[in-house]
Design a protein around this motif. Structure first.
Motif, PDB file in Angstrom:
ATOM      1  N   VAL A  78      24.397  -0.383  54.673  1.00  0.00           N
ATOM      2  CA  VAL A  78      23.817   0.457  53.620  1.00  0.00           C
ATOM      3  C   VAL A  78      22.377   0.821  53.963  1.00  0.00           C
ATOM      4  CG1 VAL A  78      23.079   0.478  51.196  1.00  0.00           C
ATOM      5  CG2 VAL A  78      25.340  -0.369  51.797  1.00  0.00           C
ATOM      6  N   TYR A  79      21.605  -0.168  54.456  1.00  0.00           N
ATOM      7  CA  TYR A  79      20.211   0.084  54.840  1.00  0.00           C
ATOM      8  C   TYR A  79      20.122   1.077  56.006  1.00  0.00           C
ATOM      9  CZ  TYR A  79      18.310  -3.656  51.921  1.00  0.00           C
ATOM     10  OH  TYR A  79      17.925  -4.449  50.877  1.00  0.00           O
ATOM     11  N   CYS A  80      21.161   1.164  56.798  1.00  0.00           N
ATOM     12  CA  CYS A  80      21.184   2.114  57.910  1.00  0.00           C
ATOM     13  C   CYS A  80      21.627   3.500  57.444  1.00  0.00           C
ATOM     14  CB  CYS A  80      22.132   1.603  58.989  1.00  0.00           C
ATOM     15  SG  CYS A  80      22.459   2.781  60.289  1.00  0.00           S
ATOM     16  N   LEU A  81      22.702   3.557  56.686  1.00  0.00           N
ATOM     17  CA  LEU A  81      23.294   4.842  56.334  1.00  0.00           C
ATOM     18  C   LEU A  81      22.506   5.627  55.288  1.00  0.00           C
ATOM     19  CD1 LEU A  81      27.117   4.036  56.300  1.00  0.00           C
ATOM     20  CD2 LEU A  81      25.784   5.246  58.036  1.00  0.00           C
ATOM     21  N   VAL A  82      22.011   4.954  54.263  1.00  0.00           N
ATOM     22  CA  VAL A  82      21.326   5.675  53.182  1.00  0.00           C
ATOM     23  C   VAL A  82      20.094   6.428  53.692  1.00  0.00           C
ATOM     24  CG1 VAL A  82      20.087   5.393  51.000  1.00  0.00           C
ATOM     25  CG2 VAL A  82      22.288   4.281  51.326  1.00  0.00           C
ATOM     26  N   PRO A  83      19.174   5.782  54.420  1.00  0.00           N
ATOM     27  CA  PRO A  83      18.039   6.566  54.928  1.00  0.00           C
ATOM     28  C   PRO A  83      18.465   7.656  55.917  1.00  0.00           C
ATOM     29  CG  PRO A  83      17.558   4.232  55.065  1.00  0.00           C
ATOM     30  CD  PRO A  83      19.000   4.355  54.705  1.00  0.00           C
ATOM     31  N   SER A  84      19.483   7.386  56.723  1.00  0.00           N
ATOM     32  CA  SER A  84      19.950   8.387  57.680  1.00  0.00           C
ATOM     33  C   SER A  84      20.491   9.616  56.957  1.00  0.00           C
ATOM     34  CB  SER A  84      21.034   7.806  58.586  1.00  0.00           C
ATOM     35  OG  SER A  84      20.519   6.757  59.355  1.00  0.00           O
ATOM     36  N   ILE A  85      21.299   9.401  55.953  1.00  0.00           N
ATOM     37  CA  ILE A  85      21.880  10.517  55.202  1.00  0.00           C
ATOM     38  C   ILE A  85      20.790  11.326  54.508  1.00  0.00           C
ATOM     39  CG2 ILE A  85      23.312  11.080  53.194  1.00  0.00           C
ATOM     40  CD1 ILE A  85      25.147   8.731  54.112  1.00  0.00           C
ATOM     41  N   PHE A  86      19.847  10.644  53.867  1.00  0.00           N
ATOM     42  CA  PHE A  86      18.776  11.364  53.187  1.00  0.00           C
ATOM     43  C   PHE A  86      17.856  12.069  54.184  1.00  0.00           C
ATOM     44  CE2 PHE A  86      19.988   8.789  49.491  1.00  0.00           C
ATOM     45  CZ  PHE A  86      20.003   9.784  48.520  1.00  0.00           C
ATOM     46  N   SER A  87      17.628  11.496  55.347  1.00  0.00           N
ATOM     47  CA  SER A  87      16.808  12.156  56.367  1.00  0.00           C
ATOM     48  C   SER A  87      17.486  13.423  56.872  1.00  0.00           C
ATOM     49  CB  SER A  87      16.542  11.214  57.534  1.00  0.00           C
ATOM     50  OG  SER A  87      15.772  10.120  57.128  1.00  0.00           O
ATOM     51  N   ILE A  88      18.772  13.333  57.141  1.00  0.00           N
ATOM     52  CA  ILE A  88      19.516  14.508  57.603  1.00  0.00           C
ATOM     53  C   ILE A  88      19.517  15.586  56.526  1.00  0.00           C
ATOM     54  CG2 ILE A  88      21.824  15.353  58.201  1.00  0.00           C
ATOM     55  CD1 ILE A  88      22.232  12.595  59.605  1.00  0.00           C
ATOM     56  N   ALA A  89      19.727  15.195  55.283  1.00  0.00           N
ATOM     57  CA  ALA A  89      19.721  16.168  54.181  1.00  0.00           C
ATOM     58  C   ALA A  89      18.342  16.815  54.030  1.00  0.00           C
ATOM     59  CB  ALA A  89      20.137  15.489  52.878  1.00  0.00           C
ATOM     60  N   ALA A  90      17.282  16.030  54.160  1.00  0.00           N
ATOM     61  CA  ALA A  90      15.930  16.577  54.027  1.00  0.00           C
ATOM     62  C   ALA A  90      15.631  17.563  55.148  1.00  0.00           C
ATOM     63  CB  ALA A  90      14.906  15.445  54.017  1.00  0.00           C
ATOM     64  N   VAL A  91      16.003  17.219  56.385  1.00  0.00           N
ATOM     65  CA  VAL A  91      15.768  18.128  57.513  1.00  0.00           C
ATOM     66  C   VAL A  91      16.578  19.400  57.341  1.00  0.00           C
ATOM     67  CG1 VAL A  91      16.122  18.431  59.996  1.00  0.00           C
ATOM     68  CG2 VAL A  91      15.097  16.333  59.118  1.00  0.00           C
ATOM     69  N   TYR A  92      17.807  19.276  56.902  1.00  0.00           N
ATOM     70  CA  TYR A  92      18.653  20.454  56.686  1.00  0.00           C
ATOM     71  C   TYR A  92      18.040  21.368  55.629  1.00  0.00           C
ATOM     72  CZ  TYR A  92      22.624  23.359  55.456  1.00  0.00           C
ATOM     73  OH  TYR A  92      23.431  24.433  55.206  1.00  0.00           O
ATOM     74  N   LEU A  93      17.658  20.792  54.506  1.00  0.00           N
ATOM     75  CA  LEU A  93      17.077  21.608  53.434  1.00  0.00           C
ATOM     76  C   LEU A  93      15.747  22.232  53.856  1.00  0.00           C
ATOM     77  CD1 LEU A  93      17.843  19.398  50.310  1.00  0.00           C
ATOM     78  CD2 LEU A  93      18.893  21.576  50.930  1.00  0.00           C
ATOM     79  N   LEU A  94      14.899  21.455  54.509  1.00  0.00           N
ATOM     80  CA  LEU A  94      13.608  21.997  54.936  1.00  0.00           C
ATOM     81  C   LEU A  94      13.761  23.063  56.017  1.00  0.00           C
ATOM     82  CD1 LEU A  94      11.433  18.774  54.903  1.00  0.00           C
ATOM     83  CD2 LEU A  94      11.310  20.711  53.323  1.00  0.00           C
ATOM     84  N   SER A  95      14.771  22.920  56.873  1.00  0.00           N
ATOM     85  CA  SER A  95      14.990  23.957  57.886  1.00  0.00           C
ATOM     86  C   SER A  95      15.531  25.237  57.255  1.00  0.00           C
ATOM     87  CB  SER A  95      15.933  23.459  58.973  1.00  0.00           C
ATOM     88  OG  SER A  95      17.233  23.262  58.460  1.00  0.00           O
TER      89      SER A  95
END
Length: 91
Positions: free
Chosen positions: A64-81
């Motif tokens: 969970v500690y691995c996946l949650v930040p990874s998913i939110f990081s990918i979502a943030a980069v996608y939205l910001l791009s």
């Protein structure tokens, strides 16, 4: 909040005070401190009496500690791009 302040102070000090030759010393020190951190985490886990009975919970929590930040990081980069496109064609 304290961690962010410490990181900001460290970044500022490294940019203002350390020259190129001092960066090698800082890199070596960072490696040693990281190894001490990993050792102390392993010691903390190994000193638990009920480690084997909790290994499933520890693994699930680690996932969970691995996946949650990874998913939110990918979502943030996608939205910001999408909000701030680079303007380069062919990507």
């Amino acid at each position: 909040m304290g961690l962010l302040i410490a990181m900001a102070v460290g970044l500022t000090v490294s940019r203002l005070l350390f020259k190129e030759r001092a960066k090698r010393i800082v890199d070596a020190l960072q490696t040693v401190v990281t190894l001490i951190l990993i050792f102390s985490m392993g010691y903390g886990l190994g000193s638990r009496d009920d480690l084997l009975s909790q290994i499933g919970n520890i693994g699930l929590l680690s996932l969970v500690y691995c996946l949650v930040p990874s998913i939110f990081s990918i979502a943030a980069v996608y939205l910001l791009s999408r909000i701030f496109p680079s303007g380069k064609k062919g990507r």
